[in-house]
Design a protein around this motif. Structure first.
Motif, PDB file in Angstrom:
ATOM      1  N   ARG A   1      62.907 -31.431 -56.069  1.00 50.01           N
ATOM      2  CA  ARG A   1      64.216 -32.211 -55.847  1.00 50.01           C
ATOM      3  C   ARG A   1      64.088 -33.493 -56.637  1.00 50.01           C
ATOM      4  NH1 ARG A   1      66.877 -30.893 -50.909  1.00 50.01           N
ATOM      5  NH2 ARG A   1      65.749 -29.570 -49.683  1.00 50.01           N
ATOM      6  N   GLU A   2      65.106 -33.441 -57.456  1.00 51.00           N
ATOM      7  CA  GLU A   2      65.335 -34.522 -58.618  1.00 51.00           C
ATOM      8  C   GLU A   2      66.598 -34.756 -59.068  1.00 51.00           C
ATOM      9  OE1 GLU A   2      64.713 -31.528 -62.560  1.00 51.00           O
ATOM     10  OE2 GLU A   2      63.054 -32.576 -61.582  1.00 51.00           O
ATOM     11  N   ARG A   3      67.779 -34.353 -58.135  1.00 47.72           N
ATOM     12  CA  ARG A   3      69.144 -34.707 -58.520  1.00 47.72           C
ATOM     13  C   ARG A   3      69.620 -35.596 -57.467  1.00 47.72           C
ATOM     14  NH1 ARG A   3      71.614 -31.771 -62.390  1.00 47.72           N
ATOM     15  NH2 ARG A   3      73.393 -32.612 -61.376  1.00 47.72           N
ATOM     16  N   PHE A   4      70.704 -36.033 -57.630  1.00 50.62           N
ATOM     17  CA  PHE A   4      71.606 -36.810 -56.650  1.00 50.62           C
ATOM     18  C   PHE A   4      72.873 -36.406 -56.849  1.00 50.62           C
ATOM     19  CE2 PHE A   4      68.001 -39.399 -57.564  1.00 50.62           C
ATOM     20  CZ  PHE A   4      67.453 -39.792 -56.044  1.00 50.62           C
ATOM     21  N   ILE A   5      73.756 -36.239 -55.781  1.00 49.89           N
ATOM     22  CA  ILE A   5      75.277 -36.211 -55.698  1.00 49.89           C
ATOM     23  C   ILE A   5      75.912 -37.319 -55.181  1.00 49.89           C
ATOM     24  CG2 ILE A   5      76.909 -34.675 -54.715  1.00 49.89           C
ATOM     25  CD1 ILE A   5      75.086 -32.511 -54.489  1.00 49.89           C
ATOM     26  N   ALA A   6      76.967 -38.024 -55.900  1.00 52.57           N
ATOM     27  CA  ALA A   6      77.712 -39.178 -55.552  1.00 52.57           C
ATOM     28  C   ALA A   6      79.059 -38.834 -55.510  1.00 52.57           C
ATOM     29  CB  ALA A   6      77.219 -40.362 -56.657  1.00 52.57           C
ATOM     30  N   ARG A   7      79.957 -39.849 -55.585  1.00 54.78           N
ATOM     31  CA  ARG A   7      81.353 -39.441 -55.476  1.00 54.78           C
ATOM     32  C   ARG A   7      82.090 -40.390 -56.655  1.00 54.78           C
ATOM     33  NH1 ARG A   7      83.060 -41.123 -49.480  1.00 54.78           N
ATOM     34  NH2 ARG A   7      82.396 -43.344 -50.225  1.00 54.78           N
TER      35      ARG A   7
ATOM     36  N   ALA B   1      74.041 -44.566 -63.304  1.00 57.58           N
ATOM     37  CA  ALA B   1      73.787 -43.084 -63.553  1.00 57.58           C
ATOM     38  C   ALA B   1      74.583 -42.557 -62.336  1.00 57.58           C
ATOM     39  CB  ALA B   1      72.583 -42.651 -63.816  1.00 57.58           C
ATOM     40  N   VAL B   2      74.292 -42.896 -61.036  1.00 57.58           N
ATOM     41  CA  VAL B   2      74.585 -42.265 -59.832  1.00 57.58           C
ATOM     42  C   VAL B   2      76.091 -42.669 -59.401  1.00 57.58           C
ATOM     43  CG1 VAL B   2      72.677 -41.967 -58.650  1.00 57.58           C
ATOM     44  CG2 VAL B   2      73.588 -44.018 -58.326  1.00 57.58           C
ATOM     45  N   GLY B   3      76.554 -43.990 -60.207  1.00 59.59           N
ATOM     46  CA  GLY B   3      78.014 -44.200 -59.928  1.00 59.59           C
ATOM     47  C   GLY B   3      79.055 -43.424 -61.073  1.00 59.59           C
ATOM     48  N   GLY B   4      80.055 -43.531 -60.590  1.00 59.13           N
ATOM     49  CA  GLY B   4      81.163 -42.653 -61.275  1.00 59.13           C
ATOM     50  C   GLY B   4      82.383 -43.305 -61.757  1.00 59.13           C
ATOM     51  N   HIS B   5      82.088 -44.550 -61.933  1.00 57.87           N
ATOM     52  CA  HIS B   5      83.187 -44.992 -62.695  1.00 57.87           C
ATOM     53  C   HIS B   5      83.284 -45.189 -64.006  1.00 57.87           C
ATOM     54  CE1 HIS B   5      85.981 -48.681 -63.055  1.00 57.87           C
ATOM     55  NE2 HIS B   5      86.300 -48.393 -61.690  1.00 57.87           N
ATOM     56  N   ILE B   6      84.219 -44.606 -64.691  1.00 55.28           N
ATOM     57  CA  ILE B   6      84.168 -44.480 -65.928  1.00 55.28           C
ATOM     58  C   ILE B   6      84.109 -45.430 -66.907  1.00 55.28           C
ATOM     59  CG2 ILE B   6      85.703 -43.260 -68.065  1.00 55.28           C
ATOM     60  CD1 ILE B   6      86.650 -41.305 -65.895  1.00 55.28           C
ATOM     61  N   ILE B   7      84.720 -46.551 -66.697  1.00 52.84           N
ATOM     62  CA  ILE B   7      85.164 -47.945 -67.606  1.00 52.84           C
ATOM     63  C   ILE B   7      83.675 -48.421 -67.575  1.00 52.84           C
ATOM     64  CG2 ILE B   7      86.005 -50.155 -67.808  1.00 52.84           C
ATOM     65  CD1 ILE B   7      88.619 -48.936 -66.449  1.00 52.84           C
TER      66      ILE B   7
END
Length: 458
Positions: free
Chosen positions: A133-139, A152-158
Motif C-alpha cells: 500500500r503506497e498509493r493515494f486517491i484524491a480529487r 502531489a496529492v493535490g489536483g490543482h493544475i496551476i
C-alpha cells in the motif's frame, strides 16, 4: 515605473509577487487591520480563513506571553509540556474520544505530510503488514498544501504545473462532489452520490485496491473550488468504498474545520468519522503558526501494538507557544459560545449574499457553510461558461478590494472549473463578526464586482 523599481530594491523580503510590495500592517483589532497609511482595513476573509477570533485578542495574547515566561521551546524528542497535553485533551474530548491522539506541527502543508506518512506507516504496523500500500486517491482540482508531498496529492493544475517533474506519481484523482458543476439536471442527491461512489470504486480497481493507503478529501472544498460542500450522503458513501478495500479516509479540515463551518469539526455534519483528520488555520487563529492531525483511536491502537513510534518528527513539533495560542483560541471559542455566532451570522451572510448577488448575471453560484462562503463567477449564467483565464477576473476583484476606497479582503482564486479556467472569491470573516460588518462586507463585495466588470466592459 522607476518608483516601483526603487520600492522593490528597498525591500529585502521575497514577497509573493516580486513586482508588488504590499502595504505594511501596523496593528489590528477585531475584524480590522490597521495599515501604515492610516487605512482601516476590513479583514473579511480572516487572511486565508485563519483569523477566527479577529485581531488583537487580549486573552490569547496574554496566554502566549505567560507561556513565554514559562518556557518558549523544548525539543519533543526530550520533553513534553503541560500546554501541549491540555490542548490535546481538549481536542480529543471534543471528538468524544473517537480521535484519541493529537500531533502538533506548524503549518497545514506539514499536517498533510504527516497524515500521508502516518497512513503509510499504519499499514506497515499491522500484525500482517501490507507494504504494497503506497498509493493515494484524491480529487480534482483539490489543494492540500505546497510542500512536495501535499502538492502531489493535490489536483490543482496551476499550483502543480511548475513542479510536476518533482512530484511523486503515486496519487490518482477522481471527480469532486461539486453539485453546481457536475450534478445532472433533475438528478437526485442519492443518484449523484452513487455515481461518484462508483467512480471511486472504479479507481480503486484500476490502480489495484490492495495498493491504496487512503482517500483524501476536504469536507468543504476551500481555495480550489470556493467553499463547495458535499451533498448529503457523499462522505458515508466514500467511507464505505474505502472500508470495502481496507483503505483509510483522510479528511483535510485545514481550512474548513475548527468551527469555520458551524461545528468544531466539519465531519460532525457529514455523518462520518475520519481515520485521520488534518486541522490548522482556525486552530490557532493566526496568533501563532500551528496545525496538526487528529488520529482515530483505531490507528493509534495499531501503532501501539506495533513499534509505538511514529517515524516522523519536526523541530517545532508541539511548540509550547503555538500550543498555548491554540489552547487559548479554542477555550475562547468555547467560553464565548462562538460556534453559535458562526451559525447565526453565517445564515445572515448567506441571506445577504443571495439577496444582493443571487440574480447577478455574472454570478453563477453562491455556496458554503457557517462563515465559509464562496462566489463563483461565470461569463454565461445559462451555460455556466467561465471567463477566459486571460481576464484574470478573481485577481482583479481581489486587487480592487485592497484599494483604499474599499479596504476589503476578497480572497480570489482562479481554476475553479478545471484547475485552469474559472474564478471565485472566498469570504470567511472572524467568528466574532457582527451583522453590521457583514452588511459592509456584502456591500463592498458587490461594489467591487460592479466596478471591475464595468472596467472590463461588462
Amino acid at each position: 515605473m522607476a518608483q516601483a523599481a526603487s520600492n522593490r530594491s528597498r525591500s529585502a523580503v521575497l514577497h509573493r509577487d516580486s513586482q508588488f510590495i504590499p502595504k505594511k500592517a501596523v496593528g489590528g483589532k477585531g475584524s480590522y487591520i490597521f495599515l501604515e497609511d492610516g487605512t482601516k482595513f476590513l479583514d473579511s476573509t480572516g487572511g486565508a480563513a485563519v483569523s477566527c477570533l479577529g485581531h488583537g485578542n487580549k486573552t490569547v495574547q496574554q496566554a502566549i506571553k505567560d507561556q513565554m515566561d514559562q518556557i518558549s521551546y523544548c525539543h519533543s524528542a526530550f520533553f513534553g509540556t503541560d500546554v501541549a497535553e491540555e490542548l490535546a485533551r481538549l481536542l480529543v474530548d471534543s471528538t468524544e474520544g473517537r480521535m484519541s491522539k493529537l500531533f502538533v506541527v506548524s503549518s497545514g502543508s506539514e499536517a498533510v505530510e504527516a497524515a500521508l506518512k502516518l497512513a503509510r506507516q499504519y499499514f506497515l504496523e499491522l500484525s500482517s503488514p501490507q507494504p504494497q500500500r503506497e498509493r493515494f486517491i484524491a480529487r480534482l482540482p483539490s489543494y492540500h498544501g505546497t510542500t512536495l508531498g501535499a502538492l502531489a496529492v493535490g489536483g490543482h493544475i496551476i499550483r502543480r504545473e511548475p513542479f510536476e517533474p518533482l512530484l511523486a506519481k503515486n496519487t490518482s484523482h477522481v471527480s469532486p462532489c461539486n453539485a453546481y458543476r457536475d450534478k445532472k439536471i433533475g438528478e437526485p442527491d442519492a443518484s449523484y452520490v452513487a455515481r461518484l461512489a462508483a467512480e471511486l470504486d472504479a479507481e480503486f480497481q484500476r490502480v489495484g485496491p490492495e495498493t491504496v493507503c487512503a482517500f483524501i478529501a476536504e469536507p468543504v472544498v476551500g481555495a480550489a473550488l470556493g467553499c463547495v460542500p458535499a451533498v448529503p450522503g457523499y462522505f458515508p458513501a466514500m467511507k464505505a468504498v474505502c472500508e470495502k478495500y481496507g483503505a483509510l479516509l483522510i479528511m483535510d479540515e485545514i481550512m474548513s474545520g475548527m468551527g469555520r463551518c458551524g461545528t468544531l469539526h466539519a465531519w460532525e455534519q457529514e455523518d462520518v468519522i475520519p481515520d485521520i483528520q488534518t486541522i490548522g488555520k482556525g486552530l490557532g487563529g493566526g496568533y501563532a503558526p500551528v496545525s496538526g492531525i487528529l488520529i482515530n483511536d483505531s490507528i493509534v491502537q495499531v501503532l501501539d501494538r506495533g513499534t509505538g513510534v511514529f517515524r516522523h518528527g519536526q523541530t517545532y513539533q508541539g511548540h509550547p507557544v503555538s500550543c498555548a495560542a491554540a489552547l487559548a483560541v479554542q477555550k475562547t471559542i468555547q467560553e464565548q459560545k462562538l460556534l453559535e455566532n458562526v451559525r447565526n451570522m453565517g445564515a445572515y451572510l448567506e441571506q445577504q449574499l443571495r439577496q444582493r448577488l443571487g440574480d447577478h448575471p455574472y454570478v453563477g453560484d453562491i455556496r458554503g457553510k457557517g462563515l465559509f462562503w464562496g462566489i463563483e463567477f461565470v461569463k454565461d449564467k445559462t451555460t455556466k461558461e467561465p471567463f477566459d483565464p486571460a481576464t484574470r477576473l478573481s485577481f482583479l476583484i481581489q486587487e480592487r478590494g485592497l484599494c483604499s476606497e474599499y479596504s476589503l479582503s476578497l480572497y480570489g482564486n482562479p481554476g475553479t472549473v478545471d484547475g485552469v479556467r474559472g474564478d471565485h472569491v472566498l469570504l470567511s470573516p472572524p467568528f466574532t463578526v457582527s451583522k453590521e460588518e457583514i452588511d459592509l462586507i456584502v456591500d463592498g463585495a458587490a461594489n467591487v464586482l460592479a466596478e471591475v466588470l464595468h472596467e472590463l466592459g461588462l
